[in-house]
Design an enzyme around this catalytic site. Structure first.
Site, mmCIF file in Angstrom:
data_model
loop_
_atom_site.group_PDB
_atom_site.id
_atom_site.type_symbol
_atom_site.label_atom_id
_atom_site.label_comp_id
_atom_site.label_asym_id
_atom_site.label_seq_id
_atom_site.Cartn_x
_atom_site.Cartn_y
_atom_site.Cartn_z
ATOM 1 N N ASN A 87 -9.426 7.925 6.723
ATOM 2 C CA ASN A 87 -8.500 6.962 7.308
ATOM 3 C C ASN A 87 -9.198 5.807 8.017
ATOM 4 O O ASN A 87 -8.643 4.705 8.083
ATOM 5 C CB ASN A 87 -7.588 7.697 8.299
ATOM 6 C CG ASN A 87 -6.864 6.751 9.222
ATOM 7 O OD1 ASN A 87 -5.932 6.067 8.825
ATOM 8 N ND2 ASN A 87 -7.311 6.696 10.474
ATOM 9 N N TYR A 153 -11.597 -8.561 3.428
ATOM 10 C CA TYR A 153 -10.788 -7.357 3.669
ATOM 11 C C TYR A 153 -10.174 -6.871 2.365
ATOM 12 O O TYR A 153 -10.237 -5.675 2.050
ATOM 13 C CB TYR A 153 -9.693 -7.633 4.699
ATOM 14 C CG TYR A 153 -8.778 -6.441 4.877
ATOM 15 C CD1 TYR A 153 -9.251 -5.265 5.468
ATOM 16 C CD2 TYR A 153 -7.460 -6.475 4.439
ATOM 17 C CE1 TYR A 153 -8.427 -4.153 5.601
ATOM 18 C CE2 TYR A 153 -6.628 -5.370 4.567
ATOM 19 C CZ TYR A 153 -7.119 -4.214 5.161
ATOM 20 O OH TYR A 153 -6.298 -3.111 5.280
#
Length: 254
Positions: A87, A153
């Protein structure tokens, strides 16, 4: 027999929500993150509520030596991990490529790609030794739909998508499942981190529609992790109802 989940980035947001949900389902937990105090607080809370076993390991996922040291130092019984939830991830800045900040680029690449690789290499070998396991990688709709100023990103989350596919192939013969989860807009600390603590700017990202919550994503992760042994969900995209792709929203104006 109780199962064990290892969750990276467990101190907030989706990671914390996953910890709470897996604990509720009776899993023992290995929780990692950079903030020792938050890890210990969460571990105490979950242990009191669900009476499960919890190990915490505070380290920076970007540092290969730290990842290796803390995970390999766990006692043998903690290396029997059934589910790894990769995560830990973030975004830094929102600049066009020509104005990009080198430090922001390094932080995103080191966290979102290299950190995932460091944890996966270690835990996948534990899973190979025991003959089963499930790796869940947190991608993003940004890895499917590139948007203006998202450049690096988006590239890191496209890498998560590709790595998940590659891991699924490489680990297939070892009876290890691999799933990639790609959420759309989720209201967590994500935008606040991207805008480096600017709470007002972060809040505006979610105005005019109902975004996903960390709990929504955790519930989806639990769903894929709880399928029968012969079922693997390779790739899953989830969105708020008000979002069609990375840039198209149905926002209501007041």
């Amino acid at each position: 027999m109780s199962k064990t989940a290892l969750i990276t980035g467990a101190t907030a947001g989706i990671g914390k929500a996953c910890a709470e949900l897996f604990a509720r389902q009776g899993y023992n937990l290995i929780l990692t993150g950079r903030r020792q105090d938050r890890l210990e607080q969460l571990a105490e809370q979950l242990n009191n509520s669900y009476n499960i076993r919890i190990a915490v390991a505070a380290f920076d996922i970007r540092r290969q030596e730290e990842v290796t040291h803390h995970l390999e130092s766990l006692p043998a019984e903690w290396k029997q991990v059934d589910v790894l939830v990769n995560n830990a991830g973030l975004s830094q800045g929102l600049d066009p490529i020509q104005n990009g900040n080198y430090a922001d680029w390094d932080t995103m690449i080191d966290t979102n790609i290299k950190g995932l690789l460091y944890a996966s290499k270690i835990v996948s070998n534990w899973m190979i030794a025991q003959g089963h396991g499930h790796i869940v990688n947190l991608g993003s709709i940004a890895g499917k739909n590139v948007y203006a100023n998202g450049n690096v990103y988006c590239a890191t989350k496209a890498a998560v998508d590709a790595l998940s596919q590659g891991m699924r192939i490489d680990l297939l013969s070892h009876n290890i499942k691999v799933t990639a989860i790609h959420p759309g807009a989720v209201e967590t600390e994500f935008s606040e981190v991207r805008f480096k603590g600017d709470k007002e700017r972060a809040k505006k990202v979610y105005e005019g529609f109902t975004p996903l919550s960390a709990e929504d994503v955790a519930d989806t992760i639990w769903f894929v992790a709880s399928r029968p042994a012969h079922v693997n969900i390779n790739d899953l995209v989830l969105m708020p109802t008000a979002q069609a792709n990375a840039t198209t929203f149905n926002k209501k104006t007041s």
